[in-house]
Motif scaffolding. Structure first.
Motif, PDB file in Angstrom:
ATOM      1  N   ASN A 101      44.135 116.676  51.874  1.00 33.05           N
ATOM      2  CA  ASN A 101      43.867 115.181  51.587  1.00 33.05           C
ATOM      3  C   ASN A 101      42.925 114.991  50.275  1.00 33.05           C
ATOM      4  O   ASN A 101      42.077 114.003  50.197  1.00 33.05           O
ATOM      5  CB  ASN A 101      42.829 114.660  52.997  1.00 33.05           C
ATOM      6  N   TRP A 102      43.197 116.238  49.001  1.00 29.58           N
ATOM      7  CA  TRP A 102      42.216 116.143  48.281  1.00 29.58           C
ATOM      8  C   TRP A 102      42.495 114.756  47.334  1.00 29.58           C
ATOM      9  O   TRP A 102      41.475 114.337  47.093  1.00 29.58           O
ATOM     10  CB  TRP A 102      42.670 117.420  47.521  1.00 29.58           C
ATOM     11  N   HIS A 103      43.558 114.369  47.220  1.00 25.63           N
ATOM     12  CA  HIS A 103      43.730 113.230  46.325  1.00 25.63           C
ATOM     13  C   HIS A 103      43.244 111.875  46.853  1.00 25.63           C
ATOM     14  O   HIS A 103      42.722 111.037  46.218  1.00 25.63           O
ATOM     15  CB  HIS A 103      45.162 112.879  45.854  1.00 25.63           C
ATOM     16  N   GLU A 104      43.276 111.882  48.270  1.00 24.45           N
ATOM     17  CA  GLU A 104      42.974 110.607  48.942  1.00 24.45           C
ATOM     18  C   GLU A 104      41.462 110.582  49.101  1.00 24.45           C
ATOM     19  O   GLU A 104      40.669 109.650  48.771  1.00 24.45           O
ATOM     20  CB  GLU A 104      43.419 110.561  50.453  1.00 24.45           C
ATOM     21  N   ALA A 110      29.406 117.246  43.670  1.00 21.60           N
ATOM     22  CA  ALA A 110      28.247 117.234  44.296  1.00 21.60           C
ATOM     23  C   ALA A 110      28.801 117.013  46.027  1.00 21.60           C
ATOM     24  O   ALA A 110      28.405 117.599  46.872  1.00 21.60           O
ATOM     25  CB  ALA A 110      27.346 115.934  44.181  1.00 21.60           C
ATOM     26  N   GLN A 111      29.687 116.263  46.243  1.00 23.69           N
ATOM     27  CA  GLN A 111      30.192 115.889  47.446  1.00 23.69           C
ATOM     28  C   GLN A 111      30.829 116.988  48.129  1.00 23.69           C
ATOM     29  O   GLN A 111      31.007 117.406  49.002  1.00 23.69           O
ATOM     30  CB  GLN A 111      31.148 114.866  47.688  1.00 23.69           C
ATOM     31  N   ALA A 112      31.695 117.696  47.215  1.00 24.72           N
ATOM     32  CA  ALA A 112      32.399 119.021  47.446  1.00 24.72           C
ATOM     33  C   ALA A 112      31.421 120.026  48.023  1.00 24.72           C
ATOM     34  O   ALA A 112      31.677 120.839  48.830  1.00 24.72           O
ATOM     35  CB  ALA A 112      33.325 119.334  46.403  1.00 24.72           C
ATOM     36  N   ALA A 171      35.500 116.955  41.537  1.00 26.63           N
ATOM     37  CA  ALA A 171      35.540 118.266  41.718  1.00 26.63           C
ATOM     38  C   ALA A 171      37.119 118.620  41.618  1.00 26.63           C
ATOM     39  O   ALA A 171      37.989 117.850  41.257  1.00 26.63           O
ATOM     40  CB  ALA A 171      35.335 118.532  43.367  1.00 26.63           C
ATOM     41  N   THR A 172      37.006 120.023  41.108  1.00 19.44           N
ATOM     42  CA  THR A 172      38.424 120.647  40.955  1.00 19.44           C
ATOM     43  C   THR A 172      38.699 121.596  42.017  1.00 19.44           C
ATOM     44  O   THR A 172      38.081 122.674  42.543  1.00 19.44           O
ATOM     45  CB  THR A 172      38.272 121.542  39.505  1.00 19.44           C
ATOM     46  N   LEU A 173      39.773 121.312  42.423  1.00 22.02           N
ATOM     47  CA  LEU A 173      40.495 122.196  43.558  1.00 22.02           C
ATOM     48  C   LEU A 173      41.509 123.276  42.978  1.00 22.02           C
ATOM     49  O   LEU A 173      42.224 123.057  42.171  1.00 22.02           O
ATOM     50  CB  LEU A 173      41.610 121.340  44.392  1.00 22.02           C
ATOM     51  N   PHE A 174      41.126 124.459  43.018  1.00 19.88           N
ATOM     52  CA  PHE A 174      41.835 125.616  42.300  1.00 19.88           C
ATOM     53  C   PHE A 174      42.813 126.614  43.398  1.00 19.88           C
ATOM     54  O   PHE A 174      43.245 127.267  42.980  1.00 19.88           O
ATOM     55  CB  PHE A 174      40.738 126.647  42.304  1.00 19.88           C
ATOM     56  N   PHE A 295      37.125 125.558  46.221  1.00 16.29           N
ATOM     57  CA  PHE A 295      37.773 123.815  46.828  1.00 16.29           C
ATOM     58  C   PHE A 295      36.434 122.965  46.170  1.00 16.29           C
ATOM     59  O   PHE A 295      35.926 122.139  46.987  1.00 16.29           O
ATOM     60  CB  PHE A 295      37.338 124.096  48.228  1.00 16.29           C
ATOM     61  N   GLY A 296      36.294 123.541  44.961  1.00 15.59           N
ATOM     62  CA  GLY A 296      35.235 122.259  44.252  1.00 15.59           C
ATOM     63  C   GLY A 296      33.821 122.372  44.453  1.00 15.59           C
ATOM     64  O   GLY A 296      33.095 121.633  43.733  1.00 15.59           O
ATOM     65  N   ALA A 297      33.394 123.455  45.241  1.00 19.97           N
ATOM     66  CA  ALA A 297      31.696 123.213  45.540  1.00 19.97           C
ATOM     67  C   ALA A 297      31.036 124.160  44.280  1.00 19.97           C
ATOM     68  O   ALA A 297      31.709 125.027  43.573  1.00 19.97           O
ATOM     69  CB  ALA A 297      31.508 124.153  46.956  1.00 19.97           C
ATOM     70  N   HIS A 298      29.758 123.911  44.362  1.00 14.99           N
ATOM     71  CA  HIS A 298      28.817 124.595  43.133  1.00 14.99           C
ATOM     72  C   HIS A 298      28.217 125.615  43.723  1.00 14.99           C
ATOM     73  O   HIS A 298      27.568 125.626  44.943  1.00 14.99           O
ATOM     74  CB  HIS A 298      28.050 123.638  42.637  1.00 14.99           C
ATOM     75  N   LEU A 299      27.980 126.845  42.964  1.00 18.84           N
ATOM     76  CA  LEU A 299      27.244 128.004  43.707  1.00 18.84           C
ATOM     77  C   LEU A 299      25.814 127.579  44.020  1.00 18.84           C
ATOM     78  O   LEU A 299      25.280 127.968  45.008  1.00 18.84           O
ATOM     79  CB  LEU A 299      27.299 129.001  42.677  1.00 18.84           C
TER      80      LEU A 299
END
Length: 351
Positions: A101-104, A110-112, A171-174, A295-299
């Motif tokens: 549901n990434w695009h939705e 920050a949210q990821a 966020a970027t999805l890899f 999945f877009g999170a920050h370390l």
């Protein structure tokens, strides 16, 4: 070299080979006993959850209940289904729904990060709460620690990121989005078989590692290096190496090693309680952190913030326990020491 000399040399080496073989057999038996205990404790729960999900839409129901919490930590309400999947199954299930549901959802970094934190702090709750119970922590304590940490850290980080206007970019999805959990029963069973074979192999290798760390006195070096951290946490340094393994590899591996420590009586109940509490809210730092980044999170959030928050929580808990009467802690916080008897039954069965 004469024949007699060569015979003497070979005879001198036989005890060493026999010792190695005996060590492998001993650690293999120990690993089988631990594996059997953990398997029969957790697999029926996993099987039961899958059967229930066939008839009752647990994910949707729980996801709807989580909508208010998601909004309080700055996430869209529909992300609750992803957290519900992680709570009932494992983090990867939640991440799979996120990717689907990434695009939705259109999350910011920050949210990821906050979503990943929720998944990493509170997941596979039925299985891991049960493990913690057998290691000495009451279910309500584990549930409160895990969900409390997830919500508190998510809430604080949401306001922290907003105040600094940090990580607000998309966020970027890899990874490629998946279709969720559509595995057939055969695929699910083969997947479980693969997981348990890997688990047994890793447990056996860890038991061998722990054995040689001790007989070669390398464990003392790790204990010395980790003493300052363990002192802050209020945990005796005897649990240092096992705690670090659990922090890096995961609570299930840490629990397996803690079961062995409990069997040998090397860690007392209070230190066992605090060690399990630590692993409950902070474990598998290496694997889970790397997966979260995909999945877009920050370390900063999924690693550093978790570690700092865990130190604060466990240090506070250990000092609170010193103020509380021992009878109160043993009755309300810790479970009765029944595991040794159950482990003895497993040992006898394996032998």
């Amino acid at each position: 070299m004469s024949t007699s000399d060569s015979q003497d040399t070979s005879s001198n080496h036989r005890p060493a080979y026999r010792n190695i073989f005996a060590t492998i057999i001993a650690q293999l038996r120990l690993s089988v006993a631990t594996f059997t205990f953990v398997f029969w404790l957790t697999f029926p729960i996993l099987l039961g959850l899958r059967i229930i999900e066939m008839f009752i839409p647990l994910l949707v129901t729980l996801g709807n209940l989580l909508v208010p919490i998601m909004q309080l930590v700055g996430l869209p309400g529909q992300a609750g289904v992803g957290w519900a999947a992680a709570i009932l199954i494992q983090p990867l299930a939640g991440f799979a729904l996120l990717a689907e549901n990434w695009h939705e959802l259109q999350l910011s970094t920050a949210q990821a990060t906050i979503f990943a934190l929720l998944l990493l702090e509170a997941h596979a709750i039925v299985v891991e709460v049960r493990l913690a119970q057998y290691l000495g922590v009451r279910a309500w304590v584990t549930v409160l620690l895990r969900f409390g940490t997830a919500f508190a850290l998510g809430f604080l980080l949401n306001h922290f990121f907003l105040a600094l206007n940090w990580l607000q970019e998309p966020a970027t999805l890899f990874v490629v989005g998946t279709a969720g959990d559509t595995a057939t029963w055969v695929q699910w069973l083969f997947g479980q078989l693969r997981i348990w074979v890997v688990f047994f192999t890793v447990i056996f290798m860890l038991n061998l590692l722990m054995y040689y760390l001790r007989i070669w006195n390398i464990e003392r070096i790790f204990i010395f290096l980790l003493k300052p951290l363990m002192r802050i946490l209020g945990i005796h340094h005897s649990a240092a190496v096992v705690a670090i393994i659990g922090l890096v590899l995961g609570i299930t591996y840490g629990a397996a090693l803690l079961l062995n420590e409990m069997r040998s009586g090397k860690i007392d109940r209070r230190d066992m309680f605090l060690t399990v509490a630590t692993l409950s809210i902070c474990h598998s730092l290496l694997e889970d952190s790397l997966i979260s980044l995909l999945f877009g999170a920050h370390l900063f959030g999924v690693l550093f913030a978790r570690i700092v928050f865990t130190i604060l929580i466990i240090a506070s808990l250990s000092r609170l326990m010193r103020l509380l009467p021992d009878n109160f802690c043993e009755h309300w916080l810790m479970t009765p020491p029944l595991v040794r008897g159950k482990l003895a039954k497993v040992d006898n069965f394996v032998k």
